[in-house]
Enzyme design. Structure first.
Site, PDB file in Angstrom:
ATOM      1  N   ASP A  16      -4.369   2.317   9.337  1.00  6.29           N
ATOM      2  CA  ASP A  16      -4.605   2.224   7.900  1.00  6.29           C
ATOM      3  C   ASP A  16      -4.079   0.907   7.345  1.00  6.29           C
ATOM      4  O   ASP A  16      -4.696   0.287   6.492  1.00  6.29           O
ATOM      5  CB  ASP A  16      -3.926   3.391   7.167  1.00  6.29           C
ATOM      6  CG  ASP A  16      -4.647   4.707   7.440  1.00  6.29           C
ATOM      7  OD1 ASP A  16      -5.806   4.648   7.913  1.00  6.29           O
ATOM      8  OD2 ASP A  16      -4.043   5.776   7.203  1.00  6.29           O
ATOM      9  N   GLU A  45       0.851  -1.185   0.000  1.00  3.80           N
ATOM     10  CA  GLU A  45       0.000   0.000   0.000  1.00  3.80           C
ATOM     11  C   GLU A  45       0.889   1.237   0.000  1.00  3.80           C
ATOM     12  O   GLU A  45       1.852   1.333   0.750  1.00  3.80           O
ATOM     13  CB  GLU A  45      -0.901  -0.018   1.243  1.00  3.80           C
ATOM     14  CG  GLU A  45      -1.612   1.275   1.540  1.00  3.80           C
ATOM     15  CD  GLU A  45      -2.783   1.570   0.602  1.00  3.80           C
ATOM     16  OE1 GLU A  45      -2.945   0.856  -0.393  1.00  3.80           O
ATOM     17  OE2 GLU A  45      -3.506   2.536   0.883  1.00  3.80           O
ATOM     18  N   ASP A  60       1.604  -1.031   6.512  1.00  3.59           N
ATOM     19  CA  ASP A  60       2.106  -0.390   7.726  1.00  3.59           C
ATOM     20  C   ASP A  60       1.506  -1.027   8.974  1.00  3.59           C
ATOM     21  O   ASP A  60       0.442  -1.615   8.928  1.00  3.59           O
ATOM     22  CB  ASP A  60       1.744   1.103   7.722  1.00  3.59           C
ATOM     23  CG  ASP A  60       2.525   1.853   6.658  1.00  3.59           C
ATOM     24  OD1 ASP A  60       3.581   1.338   6.242  1.00  3.59           O
ATOM     25  OD2 ASP A  60       2.070   2.934   6.241  1.00  3.59           O
ATOM     26  N   ASP A 105       0.023   0.286  11.300  1.00  8.23           N
ATOM     27  CA  ASP A 105      -0.897   1.228  11.942  1.00  8.23           C
ATOM     28  C   ASP A 105      -2.341   0.930  11.532  1.00  8.23           C
ATOM     29  O   ASP A 105      -2.611  -0.095  10.906  1.00  8.23           O
ATOM     30  CB  ASP A 105      -0.518   2.670  11.580  1.00  8.23           C
ATOM     31  CG  ASP A 105      -0.578   2.903  10.075  1.00  8.23           C
ATOM     32  OD1 ASP A 105      -1.048   1.997   9.340  1.00  8.23           O
ATOM     33  OD2 ASP A 105      -0.149   3.981   9.622  1.00  8.23           O
TER      34      ASP A 105
END
Ligand code: 28G
Length: 637
Positions: free
Chosen positions: A504, A427, A500, A502
């Site tokens: 997202d 991504e 990631d 996180d």
């Protein structure tokens, strides 16, 4: 007399040899010696209690995981017979625990005990693979007990007290020299017993985990049987028919079916034979599907919902949004397929069809509003299918014109052998750039993802094909989707999601996993889907090689090791912060990286995760994450 003595001894020796064989090759009897095989021991014992329940004599089964991973199972059945058999000279109880396949091929009074396949190898196998086993029986006014060590009898059956109750209690400790682990997973057992309770109407199964305070426990008893099962499966979905359609027949063999439609687009069918989950389906499921297709088409035509000239609805149209469980009990089940979970008995198809044809047709006549609502959905499904076909054709044509079936943004690898090749789905453009530079282009391809997010939980196939985010994934993997998916065509042996660490990143992981689960399920089942694990921290200190930490615990441990002084701690907020060399070293290099294999062998559980996590309702989602924190973490969603 002497002759008898001799024969008795010879018998005993043979018995010991039988169980010795089990200890030599445990995998042959319970599949494996992993935690899976360990759980299998419990199922074997509980299956015996369930057989007693099916025979009509047992209402309660209590399972306890005692401290030290001792398993205790207790039922209130008749108790295994304790009288000495005139021929074998031993009690039925001892026979059951020392003889392989005791009770005959289809033994037990219910007549539906499972032969061969995954279950049904019997209590003697559990005994053989246990450090010790203790069996306590209440019947005929007494309490009787016997004990074994590693399959060999250490305490002959003897009366140790009086009782006016009946039942069987078994305690055992699995043999640590045989199993890789003795650590039972409470959730796994809980799920299996819930399922067993659904499958045996009215039977109460309790489980308690006493290994750690506070004790975990659950209590399952469903008067509704499979009705309760589909209601449970659909508990977070919007229903079309409020009450499941329920069919129960005990003709040539017992058949139980429950059907409930939801507004979702997926098809959720679960089938069981003699309480065994037939993951690969088989003749019973075939009968179910054929009847469903026929009855709905007949109804639609006779009520003018479909015109005479219209094409019939396809099975897949009629199964859109369905949740159904079908359970049959078959005397001599033939299990086929790769995992021996596909029913092969050909006579079963017709019996299931005729049982269902009549009852389903009657139900539709009596519930015209439900019939209409379901058929409206089927018709729009068939339109969507047509649109999907056109979209697919367009994609194919477009690709043919571009003379390549590969998406533009894919940086492919030079190797062509799928087994050696892998694709990273990344991504974000900056991370994609680093990955492209850092990779080993011989076997590593990079597909950066861009475009609008699409929630596949709420989309039909036509939208998926047209989605600019997923289309490149479909083309890169190269094996189609849905019913067209052909695993032999995959272009990469490893499909690695790199996102990631996180929120997202979690979102993109969930989206892609849902997509793979729904549209490329064999890819997940075959173990081709992986999650990359980028580091969270980099520690640097003068004169020391940089250290990467992948979890907070690891960071703490490393800091303790090297001390906190003069240590630079960099927290990576995203993949984009790493330069190509760092990304290679920490996340992509097969020598040093940590990959998590995505493994969904519990379709029911997985469906729940995706439905709840991606669905509309905030409340069930919050609750689910709260109560399944560990599971969600394991799935890395
Ligand atoms: C608690 C853990 C596991 C069981 C019974 C009850 C009977 C039985 C079990 O019989 C031998 C072979 C076929 C009749 C049957 C009791 C008939 C009359 C039983 C269990 C004898 C096995 N009375 N409950 N086995 N059969 N529970 N729970 O194992 O001919 S095993």
């Amino acid at each position: 007399m002497e002759k008898f003595e001799h024969e008795y001894k010879a018998d005993q020796i043979q018995v010991l040899e039988g169980l010795e064989a089990v200890r030599k090759r445990p995998g042959m009897y319970i599949g494996s010696v992993s935690v899976r095989g360990l759980h299998h021991l419990v199922y074997e014992i509980v299956d015996n209690s369930v057989d007693e329940a099916l025979a009509g004599y047992c209402n309660n089964i209590n399972v306890t995981i005692e401290p030290g991973n001792i398993i205790s199972v207790e039922d209130d059945g008749r108790g295994i017979p304790v009288d000495i058999h005139p021929k074998t000279k031993i009690s039925a109880a001892e026979t059951v625990y020392t003889k392989l396949h005791a009770g005959g091929k289809f033994g037990g009074d219910s007549g539906y005990k499972v032969s061969g396949g995954l279950h049904g190898v019997g209590a003697s196998v559990v005994n053989a693979l246990s450090d010790w086993t203790e069996v306590t029986i209440q019947r005929d006014g007494g309490i009787y007990q016997m004990a074994f060590e590693r399959g060999k009898i250490t305490k002959k059956l003897e009366k140790i007290g009086n009782s006016d109750k009946t039942g069987t209690k078994v305690r055992f400790l699995a043999d640590s020299s045989i199993f890789e682990t003795l650590e039972y997973e409470y959730e796994v057992l809980e799920n299996r017993f819930r399922e067993m309770a659904f499958l045996t109407k009215g039977l109460r199964i309790t489980i308690e985990d006493q290994r750690e305070e506070p004790y975990k426990k659950a209590d399952f008893c469903y008067e509704g049987g499979l009705n309760s099962f589909v209601e449970y499966l659909n508990r977070n979905k919007e229903k079309i028919n409020a009450k499941p359609i329920y069919i129960e027949k005990s003709g040539e063999f017992p058949i139980e079916i429950a059907i409930q439609y939801t507004t979702a687009y997926s098809e959720n069918l679960y089938s069981f034979v003699n309480n065994i989950n037939t993951i690969e389906g088989g003749t019973h499921l075939e009968g179910f599907k054929r009847s469903l297709t026929k009855v709905f088409n007949d109804y639609a035509k006779s009520h003018n919902i479909l015109k005479e000239k219209d094409q019939n609805l396809l099975g897949e149209d009629i199964r859109e949004g369905i949740t159904a469980v079908i359970s049959v009990k078959v005397k001599e089940p033939q299990f086929e397929g790769q995992t021996k979970t596909k029913l092969g008995n050909s006579e079963v198809t017709g019996t299931v069809m005729s049982a269902m044809n009549e009852e389903l047709a009657t139900y539709l006549e009596e519930n015209p509003n439900v019939a209409k609502a379901i058929l409206e959905k089927c018709i729009s499904a068939s339109r969507a299918r047509e649109a999907a076909r056109k979209a697919r054709e367009l994609v194919r044509k477009k690709n043919a014109m571009e003379s390549s079936t590969l998406p533009g943004k894919l940086a492919d690898c030079s190797g062509k052998n799928p087994e050696e090749c892998e694709v990273f789905i990344v991504e974000g453009d900056s991370a994609g750039g680093s990955a492209k530079q850092g990779r080993d282009r011989k076997f590593q391809a990079i597909l950066p993802l861009w475009g609008k997010m699409l929630n596949v939980e709420k989309s039909r196939a036509d939208k998926i094909y047209n989605n600019d985010k997923l289309q490149p994934v479909i083309l890169a993997v190269g094996a189609g989707i849905g019913n067209d998916f052909d695993i032999t065509k995959i272009r990469y042996g490893k499909v690695i999601i790199m996102a990631d660490a996180d929120v997202d990143g979690a979102h993109i992981r969930t989206l892609l996993l849902t997509f793979f689960f729904r549209y490329m399920r064999p890819l997940v089942e075959n173990g081709n889907v992986y999650l990359a694990q980028p580091p969270l921290y980099k520690l640097s200190k003068k004169g020391m090689k940089d250290i990467y930490c992948y979890t907070d615990d690891e960071l703490e441990a490393k800091l303790k090791e090297i001390g906190r002084e003069n240590v630079g701690i960099q927290r990576y907020k995203g993949l984009g912060e790493m330069n190509p060399e760092q990304l290679w070293e920490t996340t992509m290099n097969p020598e040093t990286r940590v990959l998590i294999k995505v493994n969904i062998d519990d379709a029911i559980k997985a469906d729940e995760v995706f439905t709840v996590l991606m669905g509309d309702d905030i409340e069930p989602r919050r609750k689910f994450i709260e109560t399944n924190a560990k599971f969600v973490k394991n799935l890395d969603i």
